[in-house]
Design an enzyme around this catalytic site. Structure first.
Site, PDB file in Angstrom:
ATOM      1  N   TRP A   1      -3.122  -2.052  -1.408  1.00  0.00           N
ATOM      2  CA  TRP A   1      -3.366  -3.535  -1.703  1.00  0.00           C
ATOM      3  C   TRP A   1      -3.611  -4.594  -0.787  1.00  0.00           C
ATOM      4  O   TRP A   1      -3.698  -4.112   0.734  1.00  0.00           O
ATOM      5  CB  TRP A   1      -1.874  -4.491  -1.229  1.00  0.00           C
ATOM      6  CG  TRP A   1      -1.113  -5.729  -1.926  1.00  0.00           C
ATOM      7  CD1 TRP A   1      -0.404  -6.237  -3.212  1.00  0.00           C
ATOM      8  CD2 TRP A   1      -1.047  -6.722  -0.778  1.00  0.00           C
ATOM      9  NE1 TRP A   1      -0.802  -7.229  -3.106  1.00  0.00           N
ATOM     10  CE2 TRP A   1      -0.731  -8.053  -1.403  1.00  0.00           C
ATOM     11  CE3 TRP A   1      -0.568  -7.100   0.759  1.00  0.00           C
ATOM     12  CZ2 TRP A   1      -0.564  -8.924  -0.536  1.00  0.00           C
ATOM     13  CZ3 TRP A   1      -1.256  -7.931   0.803  1.00  0.00           C
ATOM     14  CH2 TRP A   1      -1.193  -9.603   0.203  1.00  0.00           C
TER      15      TRP A   1
ATOM     16  N   HIS B   1      14.695 -37.952  -7.885  1.00  0.00           N
ATOM     17  CA  HIS B   1      13.977 -38.665  -6.714  1.00  0.00           C
ATOM     18  C   HIS B   1      12.033 -38.258  -6.637  1.00  0.00           C
ATOM     19  O   HIS B   1      11.470 -38.172  -5.554  1.00  0.00           O
ATOM     20  CB  HIS B   1      14.667 -37.936  -5.599  1.00  0.00           C
ATOM     21  CG  HIS B   1      15.878 -38.375  -5.397  1.00  0.00           C
ATOM     22  ND1 HIS B   1      16.192 -39.959  -4.596  1.00  0.00           N
ATOM     23  CD2 HIS B   1      16.839 -38.048  -5.513  1.00  0.00           C
ATOM     24  CE1 HIS B   1      17.772 -40.214  -5.197  1.00  0.00           C
ATOM     25  NE2 HIS B   1      17.753 -39.348  -5.295  1.00  0.00           N
TER      26      HIS B   1
ATOM     27  N   GLU C   1      16.287 -19.197  -8.386  1.00  0.00           N
ATOM     28  CA  GLU C   1      15.666 -16.919  -9.114  1.00  0.00           C
ATOM     29  C   GLU C   1      14.659 -17.105 -10.294  1.00  0.00           C
ATOM     30  O   GLU C   1      13.602 -16.673 -10.738  1.00  0.00           O
ATOM     31  CB  GLU C   1      17.138 -16.904  -8.786  1.00  0.00           C
ATOM     32  CG  GLU C   1      16.630 -15.079  -9.801  1.00  0.00           C
ATOM     33  CD  GLU C   1      15.769 -14.091  -8.744  1.00  0.00           C
ATOM     34  OE1 GLU C   1      14.550 -14.546  -7.505  1.00  0.00           O
ATOM     35  OE2 GLU C   1      14.980 -13.428  -9.164  1.00  0.00           O
TER      36      GLU C   1
ATOM     37  N   ARG D   1       3.445  -0.353  -4.994  1.00  0.00           N
ATOM     38  CA  ARG D   1       3.413  -0.750  -4.048  1.00  0.00           C
ATOM     39  C   ARG D   1       2.236  -2.098  -3.387  1.00  0.00           C
ATOM     40  O   ARG D   1       1.905  -2.107  -2.361  1.00  0.00           O
ATOM     41  CB  ARG D   1       3.504   0.525  -3.095  1.00  0.00           C
ATOM     42  CG  ARG D   1       5.155   1.088  -2.664  1.00  0.00           C
ATOM     43  CD  ARG D   1       4.835   1.951  -1.608  1.00  0.00           C
ATOM     44  NE  ARG D   1       4.919   1.279   0.034  1.00  0.00           N
ATOM     45  CZ  ARG D   1       6.323   1.060   0.352  1.00  0.00           C
ATOM     46  NH1 ARG D   1       6.782   1.423  -0.078  1.00  0.00           N
ATOM     47  NH2 ARG D   1       5.798   1.099   1.817  1.00  0.00           N
TER      48      ARG D   1
ATOM     49  N   GLU E   1       6.741 -15.048 -10.938  1.00  0.00           N
ATOM     50  CA  GLU E   1       5.709 -13.437 -10.495  1.00  0.00           C
ATOM     51  C   GLU E   1       5.352 -12.394 -11.960  1.00  0.00           C
ATOM     52  O   GLU E   1       3.986 -11.992 -11.342  1.00  0.00           O
ATOM     53  CB  GLU E   1       6.284 -13.429  -9.543  1.00  0.00           C
ATOM     54  CG  GLU E   1       7.711 -12.570  -9.981  1.00  0.00           C
ATOM     55  CD  GLU E   1       7.860 -12.191  -8.431  1.00  0.00           C
ATOM     56  OE1 GLU E   1       7.158 -11.248  -7.627  1.00  0.00           O
ATOM     57  OE2 GLU E   1       9.647 -12.259  -9.150  1.00  0.00           O
TER      58      GLU E   1
ATOM     59  N   LYS F   1      10.774 -15.456 -10.865  1.00  0.00           N
ATOM     60  CA  LYS F   1      10.749 -14.969 -11.827  1.00  0.00           C
ATOM     61  C   LYS F   1      10.017 -15.231 -12.833  1.00  0.00           C
ATOM     62  O   LYS F   1       8.637 -14.353 -13.384  1.00  0.00           O
ATOM     63  CB  LYS F   1      11.914 -14.512 -12.934  1.00  0.00           C
ATOM     64  CG  LYS F   1      13.259 -13.865 -12.432  1.00  0.00           C
ATOM     65  CD  LYS F   1      12.614 -12.401 -11.986  1.00  0.00           C
ATOM     66  CE  LYS F   1      12.517 -12.109 -10.177  1.00  0.00           C
ATOM     67  NZ  LYS F   1      12.867 -11.478  -9.149  1.00  0.00           N
TER      68      LYS F   1
ATOM     69  N   ASN G   1      -1.768   2.088   6.390  1.00  0.00           N
ATOM     70  CA  ASN G   1      -1.133   0.820   5.697  1.00  0.00           C
ATOM     71  C   ASN G   1      -0.759  -0.529   6.925  1.00  0.00           C
ATOM     72  O   ASN G   1      -0.559   0.293   7.729  1.00  0.00           O
ATOM     73  CB  ASN G   1       0.318   0.738   4.908  1.00  0.00           C
ATOM     74  CG  ASN G   1       0.498   1.634   3.816  1.00  0.00           C
ATOM     75  OD1 ASN G   1      -1.002   2.135   3.048  1.00  0.00           O
ATOM     76  ND2 ASN G   1       2.130   1.800   3.190  1.00  0.00           N
ATOM     77  N   GLY G   2      -0.672  -1.825   6.500  1.00  0.00           N
ATOM     78  CA  GLY G   2      -0.197  -2.548   8.117  1.00  0.00           C
ATOM     79  C   GLY G   2      -1.857  -3.057   7.873  1.00  0.00           C
ATOM     80  O   GLY G   2      -2.696  -3.231   7.061  1.00  0.00           O
TER      81      GLY G   2
ATOM     82  N   LYS H   1       5.461  -4.610  -4.131  1.00  0.00           N
ATOM     83  CA  LYS H   1       6.957  -4.363  -3.724  1.00  0.00           C
ATOM     84  C   LYS H   1       7.290  -4.624  -2.686  1.00  0.00           C
ATOM     85  O   LYS H   1       8.487  -5.261  -2.354  1.00  0.00           O
ATOM     86  CB  LYS H   1       6.872  -3.001  -4.370  1.00  0.00           C
ATOM     87  CG  LYS H   1       9.130  -2.859  -4.754  1.00  0.00           C
ATOM     88  CD  LYS H   1       9.170  -3.802  -6.055  1.00  0.00           C
ATOM     89  CE  LYS H   1      10.974  -3.723  -6.086  1.00  0.00           C
ATOM     90  NZ  LYS H   1      11.198  -4.720  -6.470  1.00  0.00           N
TER      91      LYS H   1
ATOM     92  N   CYS I   1       0.895  -1.041   0.402  1.00  0.00           N
ATOM     93  CA  CYS I   1      -0.144  -0.182  -0.295  1.00  0.00           C
ATOM     94  C   CYS I   1       1.034   0.885   0.015  1.00  0.00           C
ATOM     95  O   CYS I   1       1.894   1.385   0.345  1.00  0.00           O
ATOM     96  CB  CYS I   1      -0.923   0.695   1.107  1.00  0.00           C
ATOM     97  SG  CYS I   1      -2.192  -1.443   1.379  1.00  0.00           S
TER      98      CYS I   1
HETATM   99  C1  AGP Z   1      11.054 -10.565  -6.194  1.00  0.00           C
HETATM  100  O1  AGP Z   1      10.972 -10.526  -7.650  1.00  0.00           O
HETATM  101  C2  AGP Z   1       9.714 -10.551  -5.380  1.00  0.00           C
HETATM  102  N1  AGP Z   1       9.061  -9.603  -5.391  1.00  0.00           N
HETATM  103  C3  AGP Z   1       9.801 -10.578  -3.951  1.00  0.00           C
HETATM  104  O2  AGP Z   1      10.733 -12.466  -3.393  1.00  0.00           O
HETATM  105  C4  AGP Z   1      11.120  -9.486  -3.144  1.00  0.00           C
HETATM  106  O3  AGP Z   1      12.396 -10.349  -3.719  1.00  0.00           O
HETATM  107  C5  AGP Z   1      10.711  -9.876  -1.637  1.00  0.00           C
HETATM  108  O4  AGP Z   1       9.538  -9.824  -1.254  1.00  0.00           O
HETATM  109  C6  AGP Z   1      12.195  -9.417  -0.345  1.00  0.00           C
HETATM  110  O5  AGP Z   1      12.216  -7.872  -0.680  1.00  0.00           O
HETATM  111  P1  AGP Z   1      13.038  -6.937   0.054  1.00  0.00           P
HETATM  112  O6  AGP Z   1      14.301  -7.566  -0.669  1.00  0.00           O
HETATM  113  O7  AGP Z   1      12.837  -5.606  -0.302  1.00  0.00           O
HETATM  114  O8  AGP Z   1      13.119  -7.541   1.174  1.00  0.00           O
END
Ligand code: AGP
Length: 606
Positions: free
Chosen positions: A72, A504, A481, A27, A488, A485, A98-99, A601, A2
């Site tokens: 969000w 396995h 990773e 955000r 997401e 990517k 926010n929160g 984010k 948010c």
């Molecule tokens: C990465 O592509 C993600 N959107 C997410 O996993 C991110 O890396 C994670 O939320 C941690 O964020 P930060 O590095 O701001 O703590």
């Protein structure tokens, strides 16, 4: 998670709030709203993006005090009524938040028993009603907010205005960031400096438990027990230009393309060619302390955690200190043994991820020595740790992390070199790593040069419903990773496994519908990896290999060849094609690349 913006000053608030919200949209982006004060409160809020909100804010929406929010969802579906701001029943108080208010249900039940009728399903609305009640009984808005927050359990960053006090905004923080921006006879507040840099670079971060009163001519900050606190403004390095797409179609492509420069900035001034060491003054640790650690424990969330896995391997390889990485979100809940001889490393691009911050606070409470690898200067985690390494990668706007990921891996290479050279790492190996690091920016440029071909491959593979990613040892976190990517931003289901684990269980999934992206660097495990490719192809699985050369036999359908560096640094270069693959797959599938569904984010909720 948010976005919040607040303004008080001589100008019209609405355009400033809308511009700020646009900057914060990464955000959270399921609904948005603004309220301005001008002989009463005027509100506009909608389900959808900030651009949708802008369409319903009329030109005559005047008022030089206001607050805004981009959401969000946590409590209640994205909808016009659940969008913030939330107002008290008498429309005197407006709140953006926010929160998560954990005792919202209980507070709501009490208010309803007193006859309050709620307009939304949100936890935030309880704050508006409670503050309105308190405002009737207290002399100042600040007292009313403080009194209300005493009855609240949970996390918040809030901004509050009162129609009867049209010259001030009250903001408060507990677990969700709030930063004040100091202008010329005007004041701003936001949940992220991104919303402020167009107007001012002088900022003040609130600490948990702090509250601030903003008026056009300045601000005062207070602790939760009403004592005034002294704050030193900080100058932000980043300007508004850092938050533009710079002519690229998406922030993500811009951020992927920036990596030769961001990597260079992360290592700039930190490499010593004479003694083949890394200078990391920010760690605040002398050589004796540096030599004393017997273990390294790395914590972070999501991609930050995967970069931590790469970091743990680098530290074990170069410094021979037992190291491992764990999701911060798991670590903080399992009452970990905190060991005085362990160096704890917290990783966070935003410096605000709540689980990582809570893990750091738990470590500090128990006497752990914690350093941070953080991108956002002055962020909560950066302020909480004993020392650390700033990435200097510039703001990362796209929800998917790319440049912060590679800069974090690079920071780990520096840390491993630093720890290694005060222990057993030879000058020759130190030189090898320093020279390898220097070659990286040019080599990343070469990988970026293959974008067109990778875009073609992405088009070929993106229509599959699922993809497998495999790698061994250094390649395994790269595979994780890569899968992260892809899933997401393109929503293609992707699984990552150690290549050795395939037989396995997950091999059962392999077939023509499930292609495999195989990370196959030219290292000591090459033959083992090639055997795995044979096993996949024998089951009709297609293989897209990322490595240093075409395999001799026809073991892959497609190969992306990357330049060779020192094997310890392979993960950094191997990651770049996977970022491009995910990006172009998302584009091919018509996804909202920078704002993927359901995500935000900075994850500032638990
Ligand atoms: C990465 O592509 C993600 N959107 C997410 O996993 C991110 O890396 C994670 O939320 C941690 O964020 P930060 O590095 O701001 O703590």
């Amino acid at each position: 998670m948010c976005g919040i913006v607040a303004y008080v000053g001589p100008k019209d608030a609405a355009p400033i709030l809308l511009e700020g919200l646009q900057r914060l949209e990464y955000r959270g982006y399921d609904s948005a709203g603004v309220v301005v004060s001008n002989k009463g409160l005027k509100v506009r809020k909608v389900k959808g993006r900030v651009a949708d909100l802008a369409k319903v804010v009329p030109a005559r929406f005047k008022g030089s005090l206001g607050i805004g929010h981009t959401r969000w969802a946590t409590h209640g579906v994205p909808s016009d009524v659940n969008a913030h701001p939330h107002l008290s029943a008498d429309e005197r108080i407006a709140v953006v938040h926010n929160g998560i208010i954990e005792n919202a249900a209980e507070l709501r039940a009490k208010l309803e028993a007193d006859g309050v009728v709620f307009a939304s399903e949100t936890d935030t609305e309880v704050l508006a009603h409670l503050i309105a009640h308190a405002a009737d009984e207290n002399d100042t808005l600040e007292e009313a907010v403080r009194k209300t927050l005493k009855s609240v359990v949970g996390t918040y960053g809030i901004a509050v205005i009162d129609a009867e006090r049209p010259g001030e905004v009250v903001v408060a923080r507990n677990g969700s960031p709030i930063v004040l921006g100091i202008g010329e006879k005007e004041m701003f507040a936001a949940s992220d400096v991104a919303a402020l840099v167009r107007y001012t670079r002088q900022v003040v971060h609130l600490e948990d438990g702090e509250l601030a009163v903003l008026k056009a001519d300045g601000f005062h900050t207070f602790s939760s027990d009403a004592r005034e606190t002294a704050k030193e403004p900080l100058t932000v390095d980043w300007d508004a230009g850092h938050y533009d797409t710079g002519g690229y179609e998406h922030y993500l492509l811009k951020e992927i393309s920036e990596q030769p420069e961001t990597i260079t900035r992360t290592m700039s001034g930190r490499l010593d060619e004479r003694f083949h060491v890394a200078h990391l003054g920010g760690l605040n640790m002398d050589a004796r302390e540096t030599r004393g650690f017997r273990r390294v424990k790395i914590i972070g969330c999501g991609s930050a955690y995967y970069s931590g896995q790469i970091g743990a391997q680098l530290i074990e390889e170069l410094a021979r200190i037992p190291s491992d990485a764990e999701p911060a979100s798991e670590f903080r809940y399992r009452n970990p043994v905190v060991d005085p001889d362990t160096l704890y490393v917290a990783i966070s691009q935003s410096g605000e991820t709540y689980d990582t911050l809570a893990a750091v606070q738990e470590l500090k409470r128990k006497g752990g020595r914690v350093i941070g690898i953080v991108n956002a200067v002055g962020s909560a985690i950066a302020r909480e740790v004993d020392g650390g390494i700033y990435l200097h990668a510039g703001p990362e706007v796209s929800v998917a992390s790319t440049k912060a990921f590679t800069s974090t891996c690079l920071a780990f290479a520096l840390l491993a070199l630093h720890l290694g050279r005060v222990r057993d790492l030879s000058p020759a190996d130190g030189r090898r790593i320093v020279e390898g690091l220097r070659r990286l920016p040019g080599q990343i440029e070469q990988v970026l040069g293959q974008s067109d071909r990778i875009a073609e491959l992405a088009k070929k593979y993106a229509p599959h419903p699922s993809m497998m990613f495999v790698g061994r040892v250094r390649g395994y976190p790269v595979a994780r990773e890569g899968a992260q990517k892809l899933k997401e931003i393109s929503y293609v289901h992707a699984e990552a496994y150690p290549a050795s684990e395939l037989k396995h269980g997950p091999l059962a999934l392999i077939g023509p519908d499930m292609p495999t992206v195989a990370i196959v660097p030219d290292d000591e495990l090459l033959d083992k990896n090639l055997t795995t490719l044979g096993e996949i192809r024998a089951r009709g699985g297609q293989v897209l290999m990322v490595g240093h050369r075409e395999p001799d036999a026809k073991l892959a359908d497609d190969v992306i060849v990357i330049p060779k560096n020192e094997i310890e640094l392979d993960p950094i270069l191997l990651t770049i094609p996977l970022q491009l693959l995910a990006y172009y797959a998302a584009v091919a599938l018509g996804r909202d690349v920078d704002k993927p569904r359901n995500l935000a984010k900075s994850v500032t909720v638990e």
